[in-house]
Design a protein around this motif. Sequence first.
Motif, PDB file in Angstrom:
ATOM      1  N   LYS A 156       0.831  -1.196   0.000  1.00 29.51           N
ATOM      2  CA  LYS A 156       0.000   0.000   0.000  1.00 29.51           C
ATOM      3  C   LYS A 156       0.874   1.258   0.000  1.00 29.51           C
ATOM      4  CE  LYS A 156      -3.726  -2.196   2.613  1.00 29.51           C
ATOM      5  NZ  LYS A 156      -4.484  -2.126   3.868  1.00 29.51           N
ATOM      6  N   ASP A 157       1.875   1.242  -0.802  1.00 34.81           N
ATOM      7  CA  ASP A 157       2.772   2.390  -0.967  1.00 34.81           C
ATOM      8  C   ASP A 157       3.623   2.717   0.255  1.00 34.81           C
ATOM      9  OD1 ASP A 157       1.869   2.759  -3.548  1.00 34.81           O
ATOM     10  OD2 ASP A 157       0.190   4.001  -2.863  1.00 34.81           O
ATOM     11  N   ALA A 158       3.714   1.800   1.185  1.00 37.88           N
ATOM     12  CA  ALA A 158       4.549   2.076   2.358  1.00 37.88           C
ATOM     13  C   ALA A 158       5.577   0.958   2.533  1.00 37.88           C
ATOM     14  CB  ALA A 158       3.689   2.186   3.607  1.00 37.88           C
ATOM     15  N   LEU A 159       6.705   1.313   3.151  1.00 35.29           N
ATOM     16  CA  LEU A 159       7.753   0.331   3.383  1.00 35.29           C
ATOM     17  C   LEU A 159       7.242  -0.739   4.347  1.00 35.29           C
ATOM     18  CD1 LEU A 159      10.856  -0.242   2.871  1.00 35.29           C
ATOM     19  CD2 LEU A 159      11.211   0.743   5.136  1.00 35.29           C
ATOM     20  N   ALA A 160       7.398  -1.993   3.937  1.00 34.81           N
ATOM     21  CA  ALA A 160       6.834  -3.070   4.750  1.00 34.81           C
ATOM     22  C   ALA A 160       7.728  -4.295   4.662  1.00 34.81           C
ATOM     23  CB  ALA A 160       5.428  -3.412   4.273  1.00 34.81           C
ATOM     24  N   ILE A 161       7.455  -5.243   5.505  1.00 30.76           N
ATOM     25  CA  ILE A 161       8.199  -6.488   5.454  1.00 30.76           C
ATOM     26  C   ILE A 161       7.221  -7.644   5.227  1.00 30.76           C
ATOM     27  CG2 ILE A 161       8.267  -6.519   8.001  1.00 30.76           C
ATOM     28  CD1 ILE A 161      10.972  -7.999   7.654  1.00 30.76           C
ATOM     29  N   ASP A 162       7.554  -8.465   4.261  1.00 34.67           N
ATOM     30  CA  ASP A 162       6.697  -9.590   3.889  1.00 34.67           C
ATOM     31  C   ASP A 162       6.961 -10.736   4.852  1.00 34.67           C
ATOM     32  OD1 ASP A 162       5.214 -11.540   2.737  1.00 34.67           O
ATOM     33  OD2 ASP A 162       6.549 -11.847   1.021  1.00 34.67           O
ATOM     34  N   LEU A 163       5.942 -11.090   5.611  1.00 33.65           N
ATOM     35  CA  LEU A 163       6.159 -12.071   6.674  1.00 33.65           C
ATOM     36  C   LEU A 163       5.897 -13.503   6.228  1.00 33.65           C
ATOM     37  CD1 LEU A 163       4.458 -10.063   9.546  1.00 33.65           C
ATOM     38  CD2 LEU A 163       6.897 -10.275   9.085  1.00 33.65           C
ATOM     39  N   SER A 164       5.354 -13.673   5.040  1.00 35.57           N
ATOM     40  CA  SER A 164       4.955 -15.034   4.665  1.00 35.57           C
ATOM     41  C   SER A 164       6.122 -16.031   4.614  1.00 35.57           C
ATOM     42  CB  SER A 164       4.183 -15.021   3.349  1.00 35.57           C
ATOM     43  OG  SER A 164       4.907 -14.322   2.364  1.00 35.57           O
TER      44      SER A 164
END
Length: 654
Positions: free
Chosen positions: A350-358
């Motif tokens: 959603k246009d924000a820095l994130a970390i993929d936890l999957s």
Amino acid sequence: MTTPDPYSELIESVAEALVEIVGIDERKAFHQVRLSDRPGYGDLSLPLLRYTRTLNIKPDQLFESLKSKINSKTNLLSDHQLVRGYHNMYIDESKLALALSNTLREYGRLEPPKTRTPMVLVVEHTSANPIHPLHMGHARNTSLGDTLARLLKARGHRVNTRFYIDDVGRQMAVLALGVKLLGGDPLGMAKRLDMKPDKLLGYIYSITHLLLDIHKLTQSINDPAASEEEKLYYIRERDKLAARLVAVSQEAPGEIADKLIDAFSKLKETKEPEREVSEIMRSYENRLDEGIVSLIRETANASLKGFRETLSKLGVEFDNWDWESDLVWTGLVSKLIEEASKSPYVTVHKDALAIDLSPAMDEQEVREKIKIPKALEIPPLILVRSDGTTLYTTRDMAYTLYKFRQTGANKVVNVIGADQRLPQIQIRLALYLLGYKREALNTIHYAYEIVRLPGMRMSSRKGVFLGLDEVLDQTYNVALSRVEEKSPDLPLDEKEKVALKIAVGAIRYTMIATDPMRPIEYNVDRATNLDSNSGPYLQYTYARANGILRKAGEPDWDRIDYRAASDPTRRGLLIAAAQTPYYAAKAADDMEPVLLANHLLKLADRFNSWYQKDQVIREKEEETRNFKILLTIIVREALGMGLDLLGIPKTPRM
RNA sequence: GGGCCCGUAGCCCAGCCAGGACAGGGCACCGGCCUCCGGAGCCGGGGGUCCCGGGUUCAAAUCCCGGCGGGCCCGCCA
């Protein structure tokens, strides 16, 4: 030097024998030792049928080899019986009494046996936002956290307790705006109004928050793009909030509400209030404006002053108070974000820095140790807002690492409501993926369910909650009238001290005596319950034992008839008292304070029952009398130890 | 819609993780006990489809599967 505990040693002997003969692992063996009250079921028993088949052995053969193995390890048992597949063991009560007597003579007290694997443990609890007073939800958190800390400490772990001061973020900025509109100096304001500062700030927060929400709804109503239907909805919502505002304003002290409403209107003319909140938030987080910094710190500190006052009544203290803002200002948070942005798991969500936890979900280690629901889809964890400010989860990740680093902890226990399960899982998964595996796997979310008011949920935002101070006061008043009725001859200040102890005992007991996973519906009657299933009942029984001992005096320790323990009522009471350190250790290991609370209740019941039919002071036979005094001492020490561990204040009179 | 938690006498709750011997307490209710160490107590009594249905097992309140009911969570809030 730790005091030896005969009962725990007995259990250990039985468990060890089981390990050696049957070959199951030690932890499992301990769980197999059953403790029973019922006549004919043994004081201790082992179900044998589950082994006879796998070992291809007859029950009586297994029984015989267990019996001789156990007897080679302990001399506290007088008899073994094989009954319907159960190996029942009977305690030699005279020897048990003698062993306890020796412990008390040598050490003067009982205590739980020390763990063989001592650890460094952090217990973070309470951590209430400094924007409103503590309520009954916090009481549950505090009682559980503080009791856990006491239990773990007594078990021989090094325990560090911490309070996380959540001063970064929108809620605090809203409160700061309110305080600013009122001219600042919250502590002085509280003093002038003669009110606890946290309570005053609670009103200011509620009113400011409502004003902001009402303002926002008004804008939506005036928005030409809104449909008639939407407008009707907004108007209804605004009316609800307005009604609440009236209610809170009437309750709030002095001219607080009028002044706030007035100042808010003036602000509206020159500036968008929402923007003011964002500016406060951003300039605090980035430390851009020392005026804002001191405004927020001053405000938070005023709340904390109120918290400390309440917490100290409950007997709760913290080793460390950690400011969330310090984690941001010292760069811990940005360093973590920097690391994350280099991680292969980083993504844009959603246009924000994130970390993929999957990816973490595929790790078997993760599945086992962090309890991940099988089919749960974990959304990516957003680390940074698009305006550059951080989120609580990101800061909490930094805080988790901080707690490990500050203390060298083996495990970090966080007492946090069960409603935060998902974010807490996300935090651990994210840390794991960033390479902080040890920290991720050794962070424990000690979850507890909410405290509800009859029919409604507590909401500090809406100003709907049952305050801890209020409950303390009400319970105190009930307790005080009971003390006046029962002990009219106590001096007044003594009565007041005792009444406070009873109030604290009532609240703390209630908060830990229900399984943490079960929501509590709270009514005041329940808080003020001083009857048989309660903290005050335990305190009463402790006081009663002290009353007897005051009159009986010291026994002659060399002239005690230990055979007097064979009377069934005394015997049952003696064994129950002897079990107390064992239950305390188990409560610590399983992190279930309720195990100790339930045991103390049983001990108190047995003592009161014995007391009724077997006179201590009037006993003619000297050595029997000495035994009865000894038994009373043992019970008092066991109860006293248990009350200390649960944080329920002891009182020799009440 | 998905996930987690809870479901045990009129009410509140142990027991479930680590399956075993008649499912335990408390409140409320009924009946007893204060010239007697503290009656905030003690003794006795009635009250249960362990939510329902399957399965595993010599044995299920407890483990597994499927339902039902309630709570919580699924936000660039905390």
